[in-house]
Every structure is written in C-alpha cells, then in structure tokens.
Design a protein around this motif. Structure first.
Motif: not given
Length: 377
Positions: A2-5, A311-315
């Motif tokens: 998973s992408p980094e927060k 939609r920005l999810q991890h941001i």
C-alpha cells in the motif's frame, strides 16, 4: 504494497512526538501513583506534575497556579462559558466563525434566558473591531474570540479585541487551541483572561488539555464536574498524570523548536500553494497575510470536496472542522466569510505539521491536480 500515508490534516490532530511518548510511558508503569495521595510516592508524582505545569506556564506566559487541567479544549470551553458567574451580567458576545464548542455552549445559555450577540466577520475572516465594539455593552460578561481559526488559519488581533472587552468590564475568552505550540502566545501581553487549549494539536496526547484562568481578573468559576474537590474545587477528578506530563513535554519542545518549525513548514505551505493556486479558478479563503503558516483553505470551483477527499485515499485532507466534517453541510466558517454553498462545498483545508516533507507536498500536489481534472471532466 500500500502507498505510504501522507497526512495533511494536522489542524484536526497531530502525530505525537516520540519524545512526548517516551516522557509519558513511565507514568503508566513506574510512577503510576495518584498525584493527590499524601505518601512519598504520591508526592513524587505531584512534583513531576508541577514541573509540567511550569513548562506550560513558560510557553503561554501565565503563572503555574493559573491553569486548570481538563480532558481538552472542548471541556475547558464548557467549563468557562457555563461556569462563569452570571449573577450580575447575562450578555455574551461571540463571533460567527468560532468553533462549534463555543457556539453551541453559547446557544445553550441563550436558550436558558441569556442574551447572545453574534458578530459577523469580514470576507477576510477578520473581525471588524468597530463592529465588535458596538456589540459589547455594560451588561456583557464575556467576549469569546479565538486566536487562530481552525478551518482557515486566520489570526485575529486579540490584543485589540481584549482592549474592547475590558473597556466595558467584560472578560475575554480566547480559544487558543490552534495557536499554542505553533506561534508565540503570551496571555499577559495579549490581555487574555481565559484561554483553553489541547495537547493533541501540537504533538501531545489526546485527552489532555488546560484552561488558563487569570488570577488578576478575579474570575469566579462554578465547577461543572463535582466530586473530590481537586484543582481547588474547580474541576474534580483524579488528575490525568500521563496526559499532563505529555502536555508539559509538548510545551517544553515547542518552546525550543517552534521558531525553526515555523520557518520550515512555511516553506512547505508556500510550495503547496504555488502548485495548487495555479489550477484554474482556485483561490485561498480568507486573508493571505493574517494567517497561520500551517494552513491553506483553498476553493476549487466546480469540484465536490467530499468526493475529492474520498478519492485522495492515502492523502489525508479535510473540508472543515474535524468535529463536523462527517456532514455534507457547507462550513459555517466559510459561509460566514461570504462564500456561497457551492464554493464552501468546493473548499479543502490542507493543514501541515512538522513531520511533513517536501516529498509529501510534491506527491499531494500532483494527485490533487489529477483528481480535479477528472472531477471537472
């Protein structure tokens, strides 16, 4: 993988500083005694609490005996507005862009027979001092104006507002939740009589806050929590020692590092705004100059902020106060500043902190741009 927060919602809460965590841990294990106990171990814990209070007073300009510990700013606000002695004056003045904790507590008193005057702000988000002066009367008990707005970062001229309140013999309640630990706050120099704030807004623990009560103002507060008579009968209950230690440590760190943090975070915010304000139609809500360096509240016309946030999810960003962002109603702060519903619902708050990096800003800027193009299409 998973992408980094990427966390850009620091006005809602902050990650605890590792040094604060290390300071707290012993008070769950080694020094777990009740600070109110009269045995040697209890007295030792009380001494640690007194050291924390000294650090809090050093950062905010008060005297150690002028602080009441609470579970956070919301409780401190309720204790102040509901607990003030209303026997002689029954008029309250506040501002339309205050936090809901202030507005709802004031309206509760209004429903019980008190008079409430709500002062509107200008398009900049700033209070017009002359309009405020007209609202304050000889019957005014307290004027409630926050130092830094949680949604826009707008900084009010509290010194001038304090003078207006004191001209009529009213107290000044200044919610400094978004200011303490981020900018210099001196209660004496600003003329503040009552000031709530929370640890978790500047890298301390959640569930820990304080209320400054000026000794010179001779304020009588009726307790809202009764019990063992702790804290000079103003707020009963066993002291949250780990929380107080954490608040004190956060204050100690802020005193040493706040200036350097401000310079670095300011650069990051300027970098973010350079990218995002080049998007067609984007504009900053409120004053550009009288604004906290951590905060950018930007309107992206034609974009639904709620959809964008999901939609920005991890941001992590926000479309308003963390206490009311779960609703799809337009922000009362932005509406009070003259935005229409569509503009308010197209606005996003980016709030930066000391753990953010230039890489965070670059990645977030690219993702926001991409999403806006998709949503507008």
């Amino acid at each position: 993988m998973s992408p980094e927060k990427i966390y850009l919602d620091n006005n809602a809460t902050t990650r605890m500083d590792d040094r604060v965590l290390q300071a707290i841990i012993p008070f769950f294990t080694m020094y777990y005694e009740n600070a109110g106990s009269s045995h040697l171990s209890g007295i030792t814990v009380q001494e640690h609490v007194e050291e924390a209070v000294w650090n809090i007073a050093e950062l905010t300009g008060g005297k150690p005996e002028e602080y009441i510990f609470t579970s956070g700013a919301t409780e401190a606000i309720n204790l102040t507005i509901s607990g003030l002695d209303h026997s002689k004056r029954k008029h309250i003045v506040t501002v339309s862009t205050e936090h809901k904790a202030v507005l709802d507590t004031c309206r509760n008193l209004e429903s019980n027979g008190y008079t409430l005057s709500m002062v509107n702000v200008e398009e900049s988000g700033l209070v017009n001092p002359e309009i405020l002066r007209e609202a304050v009367t000889d019957e005014t008990l307290v004027v409630c104006v926050m130092l830094v707005n949680n949604e826009t970062g707008i900084i009010q001229d509290i010194q001038q507002i304090s003078s207006i309140a004191h001209e009529k013999g009213a107290f000044l309640l200044c919610d400094a939740t978004q200011a303490v630990g981020k900018i210099p706050v001196d209660v004496s120099a600003l003329g503040i009589d009552l000031m709530p704030f929370s640890a978790h807004k500047f890298y301390g623990p959640k569930g820990s806050g304080a209320l400054y009560v000026s000794r010179d103002a001779k304020i009588k507060l009726h307790p809202q929590i009764l019990g063992g008579g702790q804290q000079k009968n103003r707020r009963s209950g066993t002291l949250n020692v780990p929380g107080i230690i954490g608040l004190g440590k956060a204050c100690e760190i802020a005193k040493l590092e706040m200036e350097a943090d401000a310079a670095r975070i300011s650069e990051l915010r300027d970098m973010l705004e350079k990218e995002l304000l080049s998007i067609d139609g984007a504009f900053i809500n409120g004053s550009h100059e009288h604004r906290l360096y951590t905060t950018s509240n930007i309107c992206f016309p034609g974009v639904n902020a709620e959809q964008m946030i999901m939609r920005l999810q991890h941001i992590s960003v926000s479309n308003g106060s963390a206490c009311s962002s779960i609703t799809s109603r337009p922000s009362h702060v932005l509406k009070a500043m003259g935005l229409n519903d569509e503009e308010a619902l197209s606005s996003i708050r980016f709030s930066l902190g000391k753990f953010n990096t230039a890489s965070d800003i670059r990645q977030a800027s690219v993702k926001v741009r991409e999403l806006i193009e998709k949503l507008r299409a």
